[in-house]
Write a protein that holds these residues in place. Structure first.
Motif, short mmCIF file in Angstrom:
data_model
loop_
_atom_site.label_atom_id
_atom_site.label_comp_id
_atom_site.label_asym_id
_atom_site.label_seq_id
_atom_site.Cartn_x
_atom_site.Cartn_y
_atom_site.Cartn_z
N HIS A 21 0.83 -1.21 0.00
CA HIS A 21 0.00 0.00 0.00
C HIS A 21 0.87 1.26 0.00
CE1 HIS A 21 -3.74 -2.12 0.20
NE2 HIS A 21 -3.36 -2.80 1.27
N ILE A 22 2.00 1.22 0.68
CA ILE A 22 2.92 2.35 0.64
C ILE A 22 3.44 2.53 -0.79
CG2 ILE A 22 5.23 3.10 1.37
CD1 ILE A 22 4.46 2.06 4.19
N GLU A 146 -4.19 14.11 7.93
CA GLU A 146 -4.72 12.90 7.30
C GLU A 146 -5.94 12.47 8.10
OE1 GLU A 146 -3.97 11.50 4.54
OE2 GLU A 146 -2.23 12.76 4.14
N PRO A 147 -7.16 12.55 7.53
CA PRO A 147 -8.37 12.24 8.29
C PRO A 147 -8.37 10.86 8.93
CG PRO A 147 -8.92 13.20 6.15
CD PRO A 147 -7.44 12.95 6.16
N ALA A 148 -7.80 9.87 8.25
CA ALA A 148 -7.82 8.50 8.78
C ALA A 148 -7.06 8.36 10.09
CB ALA A 148 -7.25 7.53 7.74
N LEU A 149 -6.14 9.30 10.36
CA LEU A 149 -5.37 9.22 11.61
C LEU A 149 -6.27 9.48 12.82
CD1 LEU A 149 -2.49 8.54 12.37
CD2 LEU A 149 -1.94 10.96 12.29
N GLY A 150 -7.28 10.29 12.65
CA GLY A 150 -8.22 10.54 13.73
C GLY A 150 -9.39 9.57 13.76
N GLY A 160 4.16 6.74 11.94
CA GLY A 160 4.20 5.95 10.71
C GLY A 160 3.00 5.04 10.60
N ALA A 161 2.81 4.52 9.41
CA ALA A 161 1.71 3.60 9.15
C ALA A 161 1.89 2.32 9.96
CB ALA A 161 1.63 3.28 7.67
N GLN A 182 -1.01 4.46 2.22
CA GLN A 182 -0.91 5.13 0.92
C GLN A 182 -0.54 6.61 1.09
OE1 GLN A 182 -4.41 4.27 -1.42
NE2 GLN A 182 -3.86 2.12 -1.61
N ALA A 183 -1.09 7.25 2.11
CA ALA A 183 -0.75 8.64 2.38
C ALA A 183 0.72 8.78 2.73
CB ALA A 183 -1.63 9.19 3.51
#
Length: 199
Positions: A21-22, A146-150, A160-161, A182-183
């Protein structure tokens, strides 16, 4: 095209999934391409115990991969809050690359997977950053923009991911974990391309 090295060790496939994904995020940036590599397992006396060419998946990393890349994403499973022995063994053998400044001034980031939610992901990510600092790299994290982090309820950290694979190590990354991986790849590629253009 500028190549960005995605280097990982994966025992049961979770870190490999994150690496893919990265790499997908890297490929979203014009002019950037991912060079995916892995490291072999080691024995209890810390020597490589696999053939020179892996039976499947990406090739094993070589020092030339470090020299030729414009950025590095480094991934390992969590082992008691630290990176796995095969990755540490590889990094410990990079004195020549360190002396030559092979990674100096290049951006880098880290990623990991653990079987449990509180399995030491953040300490693993922080410990994986240390060799990158010693090599003179510019270490990147994931910003809270990055919205997914919250939104994540599993893996994903500002360091990091990451992925929570479950006790059997067989759960696929969540939508948030994929978005963050991906981000992270995109961010690494964007910074690497800017830096490569200024050299």
């Amino acid at each position: 095209m500028h190549e960005i090295l995605v280097l990982y060790y994966s025992h049961r496939g979770s870190v490999r999934a994150l690496a893919e994904h990265i790499a997908a995020g890297i490929h979203q940036v014009p002019g950037a391409v991912a060079r995916v590599r892995t490291v072999p397992r080691v024995s209890a006396v810390c020597e490589a115990v696999e053939d020179d060419i892996p039976a499947s998946g990406p090739p094993y990393v070589e020092v030339a991969d470090l020299e030729e890349c414009v950025g590095l994403a480094l991934g390992s499973p969590t082992r008691f809050g630290n990176m796995a022995a095969p990755m540490k063994y590889f990094l410990d053998g990079l004195a020549g690359a360190w002396l030559n400044g092979a990674l100096e001034g290049k951006p880098g980031c880290v990623f990991t997977s653990s079987s449990s939610l509180h399995g030491g992901q953040e300490s693993t990510l922080l410990s994986m950053m240390l060799p990158l600092f010693h090599h003179g790299m510019l270490v990147l994290g994931l910003p809270f923009s990055e919205p997914a982090l919250g939104e994540t309820r599993s893996g994903g950290t500002p360091y990091g991911a990451s992925h929570v694979s479950g006790s059997e190590g067989d759960s696929a990354p969540s939508a948030e974990e994929i978005a963050l991986a991906q981000a992270q790849g995109r961010r690494l590629a964007e910074v690497a391309m800017r830096l490569a253009g200024s050299r």
